[in-house]
Design a protein around this motif. Structure first.
Motif, PDB file in Angstrom:
ATOM      1  N   GLY A 119       0.785  -1.227   0.000  1.00 36.47           N
ATOM      2  CA  GLY A 119       0.000   0.000   0.000  1.00 36.47           C
ATOM      3  C   GLY A 119       0.816   1.275   0.000  1.00 36.47           C
ATOM      4  N   TYR A 120       2.095   1.180   0.289  1.00 36.38           N
ATOM      5  CA  TYR A 120       2.952   2.371   0.285  1.00 36.38           C
ATOM      6  C   TYR A 120       4.395   1.954   0.010  1.00 36.38           C
ATOM      7  N   PHE A 121       5.181   2.942  -0.393  1.00 35.17           N
ATOM      8  CA  PHE A 121       6.622   2.746  -0.554  1.00 35.17           C
ATOM      9  C   PHE A 121       7.306   3.415   0.619  1.00 35.17           C
ATOM     10  N   LYS A 122       8.367   2.817   1.106  1.00 36.70           N
ATOM     11  CA  LYS A 122       9.189   3.453   2.122  1.00 36.70           C
ATOM     12  C   LYS A 122      10.404   4.016   1.397  1.00 36.70           C
ATOM     13  N   GLY A 123      10.473   5.326   1.298  1.00 37.12           N
ATOM     14  CA  GLY A 123      11.483   5.990   0.497  1.00 37.12           C
ATOM     15  C   GLY A 123      10.958   6.195  -0.916  1.00 37.12           C
ATOM     16  N   LEU A 124      11.549   7.133  -1.605  1.00 37.55           N
ATOM     17  CA  LEU A 124      11.143   7.453  -2.969  1.00 37.55           C
ATOM     18  C   LEU A 124      11.504   6.299  -3.899  1.00 37.55           C
ATOM     19  N   PRO A 125      10.539   5.763  -4.650  1.00 41.29           N
ATOM     20  CA  PRO A 125      10.866   4.677  -5.591  1.00 41.29           C
ATOM     21  C   PRO A 125      11.881   5.165  -6.626  1.00 41.29           C
ATOM     22  N   ILE A 126      12.750   4.266  -7.063  1.00 43.64           N
ATOM     23  CA  ILE A 126      13.822   4.656  -7.972  1.00 43.64           C
ATOM     24  C   ILE A 126      13.304   5.238  -9.296  1.00 43.64           C
ATOM     25  N   PRO A 127      12.184   4.764  -9.874  1.00 43.35           N
ATOM     26  CA  PRO A 127      11.707   5.441 -11.088  1.00 43.35           C
ATOM     27  C   PRO A 127      11.314   6.898 -10.820  1.00 43.35           C
ATOM     28  N   ALA A 128      10.736   7.149  -9.653  1.00 44.40           N
ATOM     29  CA  ALA A 128      10.343   8.514  -9.300  1.00 44.40           C
ATOM     30  C   ALA A 128      11.551   9.413  -9.066  1.00 44.40           C
ATOM     31  N   ALA A 129      12.692   8.838  -8.770  1.00 41.11           N
ATOM     32  CA  ALA A 129      13.925   9.619  -8.625  1.00 41.11           C
ATOM     33  C   ALA A 129      14.636   9.770  -9.966  1.00 41.11           C
ATOM     34  N   GLY A 130      14.610   8.731 -10.786  1.00 42.76           N
ATOM     35  CA  GLY A 130      15.307   8.765 -12.064  1.00 42.76           C
ATOM     36  C   GLY A 130      14.622   9.622 -13.118  1.00 42.76           C
ATOM     37  N   LEU A 131      13.306   9.676 -13.096  1.00 41.68           N
ATOM     38  CA  LEU A 131      12.590  10.438 -14.120  1.00 41.68           C
ATOM     39  C   LEU A 131      12.837  11.946 -14.054  1.00 41.68           C
ATOM     40  N   PRO A 132      12.911  12.572 -12.875  1.00 41.95           N
ATOM     41  CA  PRO A 132      13.272  14.001 -12.870  1.00 41.95           C
ATOM     42  C   PRO A 132      14.660  14.259 -13.472  1.00 41.95           C
ATOM     43  N   LEU A 133      15.601  13.353 -13.222  1.00 40.84           N
ATOM     44  CA  LEU A 133      16.927  13.512 -13.833  1.00 40.84           C
ATOM     45  C   LEU A 133      16.829  13.381 -15.347  1.00 40.84           C
ATOM     46  N   ALA A 134      16.012  12.446 -15.832  1.00 41.05           N
ATOM     47  CA  ALA A 134      15.817  12.301 -17.273  1.00 41.05           C
ATOM     48  C   ALA A 134      15.168  13.557 -17.853  1.00 41.05           C
ATOM     49  N   GLY A 135      14.191  14.100 -17.131  1.00 39.85           N
ATOM     50  CA  GLY A 135      13.543  15.334 -17.582  1.00 39.85           C
ATOM     51  C   GLY A 135      14.512  16.495 -17.648  1.00 39.85           C
ATOM     52  N   MET A 136      15.331  16.621 -16.611  1.00 36.61           N
ATOM     53  CA  MET A 136      16.342  17.689 -16.634  1.00 36.61           C
ATOM     54  C   MET A 136      17.319  17.438 -17.779  1.00 36.61           C
ATOM     55  N   GLY A 137      17.714  16.166 -17.970  1.00 44.11           N
ATOM     56  CA  GLY A 137      18.646  15.827 -19.042  1.00 44.11           C
ATOM     57  C   GLY A 137      18.074  16.132 -20.419  1.00 44.11           C
ATOM     58  N   PHE A 138      16.776  15.939 -20.593  1.00 43.01           N
ATOM     59  CA  PHE A 138      16.150  16.242 -21.879  1.00 43.01           C
ATOM     60  C   PHE A 138      16.338  17.718 -22.230  1.00 43.01           C
ATOM     61  N   PHE A 139      16.288  18.562 -21.212  1.00 43.18           N
ATOM     62  CA  PHE A 139      16.476  20.003 -21.427  1.00 43.18           C
ATOM     63  C   PHE A 139      17.926  20.435 -21.216  1.00 43.18           C
ATOM     64  N   LEU A 140      18.816  19.440 -21.154  1.00 43.78           N
ATOM     65  CA  LEU A 140      20.263  19.670 -21.000  1.00 43.78           C
ATOM     66  C   LEU A 140      20.575  20.522 -19.782  1.00 43.78           C
ATOM     67  N   TYR A 141      19.869  20.229 -18.701  1.00 46.32           N
ATOM     68  CA  TYR A 141      20.058  20.922 -17.424  1.00 46.32           C
ATOM     69  C   TYR A 141      20.496  19.895 -16.383  1.00 46.32           C
ATOM     70  N   SER A 142      21.384  20.294 -15.521  1.00 46.71           N
ATOM     71  CA  SER A 142      21.764  19.410 -14.415  1.00 46.71           C
ATOM     72  C   SER A 142      21.912  20.237 -13.149  1.00 46.71           C
ATOM     73  N   ASN A 143      21.675  19.586 -12.027  1.00 49.77           N
ATOM     74  CA  ASN A 143      21.811  20.241 -10.743  1.00 49.77           C
ATOM     75  C   ASN A 143      22.230  19.181  -9.725  1.00 49.77           C
ATOM     76  N   ALA A 144      23.435  19.319  -9.207  1.00 50.59           N
ATOM     77  CA  ALA A 144      23.971  18.330  -8.273  1.00 50.59           C
ATOM     78  C   ALA A 144      23.152  18.267  -6.991  1.00 50.59           C
ATOM     79  N   TRP A 145      22.646  19.403  -6.532  1.00 48.17           N
ATOM     80  CA  TRP A 145      21.876  19.409  -5.287  1.00 48.17           C
ATOM     81  C   TRP A 145      20.573  18.643  -5.443  1.00 48.17           C
ATOM     82  N   ILE A 146      19.884  18.851  -6.563  1.00 48.63           N
ATOM     83  CA  ILE A 146      18.643  18.103  -6.815  1.00 48.63           C
ATOM     84  C   ILE A 146      18.949  16.609  -6.889  1.00 48.63           C
ATOM     85  N   THR A 147      20.036  16.265  -7.563  1.00 49.49           N
ATOM     86  CA  THR A 147      20.431  14.864  -7.692  1.00 49.49           C
ATOM     87  C   THR A 147      20.707  14.248  -6.323  1.00 49.49           C
TER      88      THR A 147
END
Length: 163
Positions: A119-147
């Motif tokens: 019924g719940y995840f403990k901690g952010l699931p890895i797809p939910a963490a990887g997709l924002p990085l992919a979205g930032m990468g699509f726009f050629l943006y990176s941020n170490a703090w967000i990562t």
């Protein structure tokens, strides 16, 4: 025979997820960063389908669960980390984020494999963490703090309701 084919269907989607992650890395190595980001999104679509199909066909298996975790670490841990690193300016913070993101993703997947939640995840699931990085990468943006924040959210004790 038909039963064996039905059992294999969800695993084919999982292997598709894995192949999209590998293709993402391949495209990054060739300099096609935005195409690489799109393949991470394709991975997410296939990852969403594999579990749903397995439950719908009532063919859940330990093998499928483990295969899914291995595919997820490539598609949502390693591939987004390499995409981030390919775009980010070199620094100690960038290197730390690059190392910690897939490491925390692997730890999160291992924790979930050992102690699954209902019924719940403990901690952010890895797809939910990887997709924002992919979205930032699509726009050629990176941020170490967000990562780094995404990396630590994966191993945090927060509860996130399953969709």
């Amino acid at each position: 025979m038909l039963n064996q084919i039905v059992k294999a269907v969800p695993n084919l989607f999982t292997i598709g997820n894995l192949l999209c992650g590998v293709l993402s890395i391949t495209y990054m190595m060739s300099g096609f960063l935005q195409v690489a980001a799109v393949f991470i999104f394709f991975s997410a679509f296939l990852d969403l389908l594999d579990g749903r199909i397995a439950r719908k066909l009532k063919v859940n298996s330990e093998f499928g669960v483990e295969l899914d975790s291995l595919a997820d670490i490539i598609s949502f841990g390693v591939a987004p980390a390499i995409l981030f690193h390919s775009i980010a300016a070199p620094s100690i913070l960038t290197s730390l984020a690059f190392i910690l993101f897939p490491t925390m993703g692997a730890l999160r997947l291992a924790k979930f494999s050992v102690n699954p939640t209902i019924g719940y995840f403990k901690g952010l699931p890895i797809p939910a963490a990887g997709l924002p990085l992919a979205g930032m990468g699509f726009f050629l943006y990176s941020n170490a703090w967000i990562t780094l924040i995404l990396a630590f959210l994966m191993v945090s004790p927060i509860r996130i309701k399953k969709l």
